[in-house]
Design an enzyme around this catalytic site. Structure first.
Site, PDB file in Angstrom:
ATOM      1  N   LYS A 101      38.037  28.768  44.537  1.00 58.60           N
ATOM      2  CA  LYS A 101      38.545  28.827  43.442  1.00 58.60           C
ATOM      3  C   LYS A 101      39.446  27.748  43.084  1.00 58.60           C
ATOM      4  O   LYS A 101      40.016  27.598  42.184  1.00 58.60           O
ATOM      5  CB  LYS A 101      38.797  30.285  43.154  1.00 58.60           C
ATOM      6  CG  LYS A 101      37.678  31.380  43.229  1.00 58.60           C
ATOM      7  CD  LYS A 101      38.246  32.609  42.614  1.00 58.60           C
ATOM      8  CE  LYS A 101      37.397  33.903  43.138  1.00 58.60           C
ATOM      9  NZ  LYS A 101      36.160  33.876  42.392  1.00 58.60           N
ATOM     10  N   GLN A 114      42.770  33.932  40.617  1.00 60.16           N
ATOM     11  CA  GLN A 114      42.597  33.256  39.351  1.00 60.16           C
ATOM     12  C   GLN A 114      43.994  32.599  38.935  1.00 60.16           C
ATOM     13  O   GLN A 114      44.005  31.915  38.088  1.00 60.16           O
ATOM     14  CB  GLN A 114      42.508  34.370  38.216  1.00 60.16           C
ATOM     15  CG  GLN A 114      40.813  34.974  38.251  1.00 60.16           C
ATOM     16  CD  GLN A 114      39.714  33.989  38.272  1.00 60.16           C
ATOM     17  OE1 GLN A 114      40.018  32.856  37.782  1.00 60.16           O
ATOM     18  NE2 GLN A 114      38.609  34.249  39.101  1.00 60.16           N
ATOM     19  N   HIS A 135      39.623  43.287  40.102  1.00 64.76           N
ATOM     20  CA  HIS A 135      38.206  42.757  40.567  1.00 64.76           C
ATOM     21  C   HIS A 135      37.773  43.748  41.603  1.00 64.76           C
ATOM     22  O   HIS A 135      38.623  44.196  42.342  1.00 64.76           O
ATOM     23  CB  HIS A 135      38.525  41.382  41.041  1.00 64.76           C
ATOM     24  CG  HIS A 135      37.238  40.527  41.798  1.00 64.76           C
ATOM     25  ND1 HIS A 135      36.641  40.885  42.876  1.00 64.76           N
ATOM     26  CD2 HIS A 135      36.431  39.541  41.009  1.00 64.76           C
ATOM     27  CE1 HIS A 135      35.476  39.910  43.074  1.00 64.76           C
ATOM     28  NE2 HIS A 135      35.599  39.358  42.129  1.00 64.76           N
ATOM     29  N   ASP A 155      46.942  39.817  43.660  1.00 70.14           N
ATOM     30  CA  ASP A 155      45.903  39.046  43.786  1.00 70.14           C
ATOM     31  C   ASP A 155      45.664  37.698  43.087  1.00 70.14           C
ATOM     32  O   ASP A 155      45.515  38.036  41.757  1.00 70.14           O
ATOM     33  CB  ASP A 155      44.477  39.983  43.339  1.00 70.14           C
ATOM     34  CG  ASP A 155      43.355  39.289  43.350  1.00 70.14           C
ATOM     35  OD1 ASP A 155      43.267  38.181  43.425  1.00 70.14           O
ATOM     36  OD2 ASP A 155      42.321  39.758  43.101  1.00 70.14           O
ATOM     37  N   CYS A 202      32.456  41.592  38.383  1.00 67.28           N
ATOM     38  CA  CYS A 202      33.012  42.293  39.594  1.00 67.28           C
ATOM     39  C   CYS A 202      33.963  43.102  39.031  1.00 67.28           C
ATOM     40  O   CYS A 202      35.158  43.289  39.909  1.00 67.28           O
ATOM     41  CB  CYS A 202      33.316  41.432  40.617  1.00 67.28           C
ATOM     42  SG  CYS A 202      31.827  40.615  41.456  1.00 67.28           S
TER      43      CYS A 202
HETATM   44  C1  LIG Z   1      40.877  38.257  40.446  1.00 64.54           C
HETATM   45  C2  LIG Z   1      39.811  38.088  41.664  1.00 64.54           C
HETATM   46  N1  LIG Z   1      40.292  38.644  42.789  1.00 64.54           N
HETATM   47  C3  LIG Z   1      39.508  38.594  43.838  1.00 64.54           C
HETATM   48  C4  LIG Z   1      38.470  37.632  43.952  1.00 64.54           C
HETATM   49  C5  LIG Z   1      37.749  37.692  45.147  1.00 64.54           C
HETATM   50  O1  LIG Z   1      37.539  36.311  45.781  1.00 64.54           O
HETATM   51  P1  LIG Z   1      36.447  35.861  46.842  1.00 64.54           P
HETATM   52  O2  LIG Z   1      35.427  36.228  46.495  1.00 64.54           O
HETATM   53  O3  LIG Z   1      36.519  34.309  47.014  1.00 64.54           O
HETATM   54  O4  LIG Z   1      36.705  36.410  48.296  1.00 64.54           O
HETATM   55  C6  LIG Z   1      38.109  37.099  42.744  1.00 64.54           C
HETATM   56  C7  LIG Z   1      36.940  36.155  42.762  1.00 64.54           C
HETATM   57  O5  LIG Z   1      35.608  36.517  42.617  1.00 64.54           O
HETATM   58  C8  LIG Z   1      38.836  37.243  41.458  1.00 64.54           C
HETATM   59  O6  LIG Z   1      38.386  36.593  40.626  1.00 64.54           O
END
Ligand SMILES: Cc1ncc(COP(=O)(O)O)c(C=O)c1O
Ligand SMILES: Cc1ncc(COP(=O)(O)O)c(C=O)c1O
Lengths: 406, 135, 406, 135
Positions: free
Chosen positions: A224, A201, A121, A198, A364
């Site tokens: 999430k 998910q 991401h 990370d 993203c």
């Molecule tokens: C795999 C992953 N990492 C990081 C993020 C970033 O999370 P957030 O936008 O809540 O900071 C997301 C979600 O968009 C994600 O799916």
């Protein structure tokens, strides 16, 4: 097996909304999950019976607020299987990764390397690119297999003694692939690199036993994981955190401030500058407690049953292509697909008119899209409260798009 | 089902693919991305001495709305200079409900997008690319 | 004059709580204010009828969420009198100041100077100290008068052509003193320095007309302005923001991400990496709208009437000393005092047993405490919902502490 | 009014100011700050050859609880080494309800603080300073 999806659904008020005459088929959980009454109530209780700033007040409301806030830290810690004092509340998953990039990153030297993957991401790419331009470190990228998994066969070549950190998605937000953490940790430790996952998910799918993974940092987002927005978590090994300089400066993270110099509080306070996101943290604590009460073996079976139903249904629609692991092993309920000749946004828009919420686009993860030369995918991401009716409405919508839009 | 967005006229515009492709040796060319959704439009134009468009082509990697808009623009832009293209944009903005007044053909086809704010950029992206190409 | 305090109180559920048999006399608003039903309801509406991620989804819930989020930005912008696109949502006031310190700060060169004051909150000191150690800039400190005001007589000496930024509290969180912004801006502009105000203590007292101040940056916190935790605001002049590099990296703040390099979205998105604090932002928008409906001329008179009642009452208790401006001109309802021979924490603790919540200690302003050689103060900070009974309960408690604890 | 915290025994301990001041030429000395509230305690000790405290003094810039605790410690620490002081700390922790068991004199006076978590560090700060001095 006896997973009572109706009972779970009943705890999520939004799922019984009727919008423009249609029920809510919410399959965009990978972007943001919905939130149960237990979370809403915990936050409201704080706001209406115990709201105050934390840590510094001696009055009863402040004591209540401090207790609730630290209790939330314990709830998150229990969810991750770690000591509460290693849990840092941040503004989100992105903020947690940036914290590591700024703080741990400031300890790195030009020429040091960080290993990522092509399916990350943006939140696990851009902070490291910013660090690269600040400090002259180098980035390496693990490739991705045709199945949409990080290709660990490339680990030996890409891990070097210069590699100080390996930061990878625990689960891909595009393909649902679960990382083989043990293989990564074994290889990384062999060259002395730290490992960060990370977990954005992964956290929404139940408790994680971090100590058994052998990693060094873990990040996830509240919204999430059935919690509020504006809160996320960074877990780090105590001795690592203690060796790291602060990221943001402000109240509560200091030892003593003088005009000439300032000393730092120990972790986790060192990394929680200013008034923390007390209400959101309390909500996330309640979300973690809520998740811990669920039977995740049954919930996972239920979710993966929906994945199977979805895959079977999509295969019956002409011109659909799955992007991600074909089997249900080592994957989580995030499913990406393409419909030949129809742009993912048009699929998603059509689905909306069936009351089905999914996400379409690059998720993203533009480098991943570039790698497979995709305009994007349509992504179906599930939570335990989804049911067959959600999948069936979706399949109906995809069939309709296939018929009308090409 | 409540599918008011993809009405026949929009779908027809997109399927017509008017102007799809590249120009050989265009006078000007510009590409625009929508970072939020990843849509990408490249527009090539051939201009005469007065800056009027004599030929136009588009490559669209984007959704049906973006394709339809690019096609509608290709169908109407020839013979216009930057000022003339700006007038077409007003038509599109009117169709989207962002400006008062009635939208002319063929942009009136985009009226259903007025209710879908998040998709309006898709319709406007080819205009942005063409504006860049003409500037 | 005809300020209906009962009507205001009725909108704050927590004010009718009974805790351990006592009503809530909440006079710790400078730490965190309480929150009205309008805010609670706005957040709950989002959570139960329109919760989704913003900006990227095409489904109805995502459209609702995006609209609510951008509407909140407009509500905040209206409150500050600025264009919505210049309003950046951050995790808090501290996070907003850190954003400027990291982003604007990265444009500064060794030898450049930033001018602060000795009464700043740690949140407006430590980020600059961290910047100093990153980049070799220098810090100057305006002294403080005996009355607890920033001493602007020192401006000519401390402002130099090397000074790039002046960052000061709009209102002191210890003494309640209001800054003479015009004098600061005139002097700063004369040497080409930008001006940032820390508005944490000003925002809770009604709309601010930023354009008339002539400043460049403004920061404030949601939770002190009747909004939720986990949200704050940075306002910056458009052309300044556009020239600043990103702070945190992640989703939504990018133009295009490739493995080699990444381009940035325009402001404000450039500075809102990752999923923003959607719910908290919606709450803060509602709080700003709530504040805009109040008659602040009357509310301010009401608040300053309470200050007068408090000052008069304290003067009747032997051994009390006020710290801060003696007059009610150019000050806001934050009042610090000491009680000879009794430590501020013991005053506050005694007040708690009278149901009165105040704050005691260094108020995250240790340099100010050092300057006056104080162990701390007891601070009474008011909001429009406070009334005479709050002040009277407080005075009773102080008198009791004076009698029993020394 | 519901003032259960500042009971007579605590106030009396604080007012007694046992050990208040400095030692000339102490064997060891240590200062501890509580960054949250700003309390500061400096403790000087004179030790014999076996590491036993023969004299102790404290300077407290802190609240009544901190003063009372420093005074109680000064009243009981003489003749003890690090291990003996650790035993006193158990008494304090028991009074605060952080350890099971009954607290001995004079630390049992701190029992009212058990209900006030945010103030417990005030009671423990002098112990921290003395531990540093003895280590
Ligand atoms: C795999 C992953 N990492 C990081 C993020 C970033 O999370 P957030 O936008 O809540 O900071 C997301 C979600 O968009 C994600 O799916
Ligand atoms: C003047 C001032 N500035 C900054 C802050 C920091 O605000 P926050 O802790 O909400 O980030 C505060 C509040 O504690 C304050 O009073």
């Amino acid at each position: 097996m006896s997973f009572d999806v109706a009972a779970v659904r009943g705890q999520f008020p939004i799922l019984s909304e009727i919008i423009d005459g249609k029920p809510v088929h919410y399959l965009d959980n990978g972007a943001s999950a919905q939130t149960p009454l237990a979370v809403l109530d915990a936050v409201r209780r704080y706001e209406t019976t115990g709201r105050a700033n934390v840590l510094r007040g001696v009055h009863r409301l402040a004591e209540r607020a401090t207790e609730s806030y630290e209790h939330a830290r314990e709830q998150v810690a229990a969810f991750l299987g770690v000591p509460a004092m290693e849990v840092i509340f941040t503004g989100g998953c992105t903020a947690a990764i940036n914290l590591v990039a700024y703080s741990y990153g400031s300890l790195l030297k030009p020429g040091d390397r960080i290993l990522l993957s092509e399916l990350e991401h943006h939140s696990n790419i851009v902070p490291w690119q910013l660090l690269r331009s600040r400090s002259g470190i180098e980035l390496d990228m693990l490739p991705v297999t045709e199945e949409g998994r990080i290709d660990l066969a490339a680990l030996p070549k890409l891990l070097t003694p210069k590699t100080k950190l390996v930061s990878l998605a625990h689960i891909s937000n595009v393909t649902g692939a679960l990382l083989d953490v043990r293989a990564v940790v074994a290889a990384a430790k062999a060259v002395g690199a730290k490992v960060m996952l990370d977990g954005a998910q992964r956290a929404p799918h139940g408790p994680v036993d971090l100590p058994s993974l052998g990693i060094d940092f873990y990040a996830f987002a509240g919204h999430k994981a059935y919690g509020p927005n504006g809160i996320g978590v960074l877990w780090g090994k105590g001795e690592l955190l203690d060796a790291m300089p602060p990221f943001m400066g402000g109240g509560s993270m200091i030892g003593r401030v003088t005009l000439a110099e300032t000393t730092w509080a120990p972790s986790p306070r060192r990394f929680e500058a200013g008034t923390p996101a007390i209400g959101p943290a309390i909500g996330l604590g309640a979300a973690c407690a809520w998740m811990q009460k669920l039977d995740w073996a049954a919930a996972h079976d239920h979710e993966m049953g929906l994945v199977q139903r979805l895959m079977d249904g999509l295969q019956k629609i002409d011109g659909t292509q799955l992007f991600g692991p074909a089997s249900l092993q080592n994957r989580y309920p995030v499913v990406s697909f393409m419909l030949d000749g129809v742009h993912p946004h048009d699929v998603a828009q059509t689905l909306d008119s069936f009351g089905v919420a999914v996400r379409a686009g690059h998720h993203c993860a533009q480098p991943l899209m570039d790698r497979f030369d995709l305009d994007g995918t349509t992504r179906v991401s599930m939570a335990p409260y989804n049911d067959n009716s959600d999948i069936d409405a979706l399949l109906e919508g995809v069939a309709y798009a296939a018929k009308t839009l090409r | 089902m409540n599918d008011q967005l993809y009405q026949e006229r929009i779908v027809a515009l997109a399927k017509a693919k008017t102007g799809a492709g590249k120009l050989n040796d265009p006078t000007k060319s510009a590409r625009r991305d929508n970072p939020l959704c990843g849509d990408r439009v490249t527009i090539d134009v051939r201009l005469d001495g007065q800056g009027k468009i004599t030929e136009i082509a588009n490559q669209v990697r984007g959704c049906l709305l973006c394709q339809a808009s690019a096609a509608a623009l290709a169908a109407t832009a020839v013979g216009r200079d930057a000022g003339g293209v700006a007038e077409l944009r007003h038509d599109a903005e009117r169709a989207l409900g962002r400006e008062p007044g009635e939208a002319g053909e063929p942009f009136s086809a985009f009226a259903p997008v007025a209710a879908h704010k998040s998709r309006q950029e898709c319709v406007l992206l080819p205009f942005e690319a063409l504006k860049d190409a003409l500037s």
